[in-house]
Write a protein that holds these residues in place. Structure first.
Motif: not given
Length: 327
Positions: A166-191
């Motif tokens: 938790r402490d480490i993630m609070e010091n990391l900025n999203s602009n420095d990363f490419i964010i990808k999410i993946d699940g066992r089922k498909s999610f709608s882009t709107s969600l």
């Protein structure tokens, strides 16, 4: 007659055995493609946020969502393509492990960073006693396990996954990363847009259906040709049986003068021995070869069997109908 039945079983068993072999290679190729993509599946999305924010805010929004579960999130460093901060919720996908174990829920709540590394980095770990450590920056991070596939190599072998506390993630900025999410089922882009206040959401893997670069056909062209050959060989077996037994059902027709009965008897024999051959070949194949899933193999075998016996019925019916027996 017994020789013909034995050869039919042997012929069909060989084709079914080869079918299992090809599907095992398809499974292996699909796995390598997935591992080359950080173990992300075809259901993965890349999320571009509207503004820079702490990674801890993103993970909190994920935890607070009741509609998104059983997912893995990859925060891939823009500076180092081999560094990924990993976060999981629920029953998230896990890469194959050579040794050790992957992250658990407790690792995402910890104040200490832990890592899982690719098998090519195993020799670079510092291991004073029973615990291995990864020298990253100015710190030594405990390593939980080594990920990779023993049967083949992939880009995952050079990856470093870090479960940030938790402490480490609070010091990391999203602009420095490419964010990808993946699940066992498909999610709608709107969600996904609504949950994370995202500017855009797009699939990581494009769903190509034609023979384009990166499509299923281009990735499995040799396998597809092999399956087509098996289909031709299996359906050709119907014609081979008819040719080989022509004298036999001529004699049967001469004895009974009942064409329907002759057609049914030949069709029943072909159905039984063809089915036995497919079962034997498939069972031997599944023992010899390793498959991660039977979701493709079983329907293919069943459909091929149904089509073969249907084709044989029309072939034998046509051949018997042409016969003229002088009593």
């Amino acid at each position: 007659m017994a020789k013909k039945n034995f050869l039919t079983i042997l012929y069909t068993a060989l084709l079914s055995f080869l079918c299992v072999f090809i599907f095992s290679k398809i499974n292996q190729r699909d796995l390598i493609l997935q591992l080359d993509n950080h173990n992300l599946t075809a259901e993965a999305y890349q999320i571009n946020l509207r503004q820079n924010e702490k990674l801890s805010k993103f993970t909190k929004e994920l935890d607070d969502s009741s509609e998104i579960d059983n997912v893995q999130v990859h925060f891939q460093s823009k500076k180092d393509k081999n560094i990924t901060y990993f976060y999981g919720k629920g029953n998230f996908p896990v890469p194959p492990m050579v040794s050790g174990e992957f992250f658990s829920k407790n690792d995402f709540d910890s104040i200490v960073n832990v890592a899982v590394v690719g098998q090519n980095l195993k020799k670079k770990l510092y291991k004073p006693k029973d615990q291995a450590y990864l020298h990253y920056g100015n710190h030594y991070i405990p390593v939980l396990g080594i990920m990779g596939e023993n049967r083949a190599h992939s880009k995952l072998d050079n990856q470093i996954f870090i479960a940030g506390g938790r402490d480490i993630m609070e010091n990391l900025n999203s602009n420095d990363f490419i964010i990808k999410i993946d699940g066992r089922k498909s999610f709608s882009t709107s969600l996904l847009k609504k949950t994370f206040n995202a500017a855009s959401v797009k699939r990581v893997v494009h769903q190509n259906t034609l023979a384009q670069s990166g499509s299923w056909i281009s990735n499995h062209f040799a396998h597809l040709m092999g399956l087509i050959a098996i289909v031709i060989g299996t359906l050709g077996g119907a014609f081979l049986w008819s040719i080989a037994t022509r004298k036999d059902f001529q004699a049967e027709l001469f004895a009974s003068n009942d064409k329907r009965r002759v057609v049914f008897q030949e069709w029943r024999s072909f159905t039984i021995y063809n089915g036995v051959g497919m079962i034997v070949g498939t069972l031997i194949g599944t023992v010899v070869f390793t498959l991660s899933t039977y979701a493709q193999l079983i329907p293919f075998i069943v459909i091929l069997y149904i089509v073969a016996i249907m084709l044989f019925y029309f072939v034998i019916k046509h051949d018997v109908k042409k016969l003229k027996i002088n009593l």
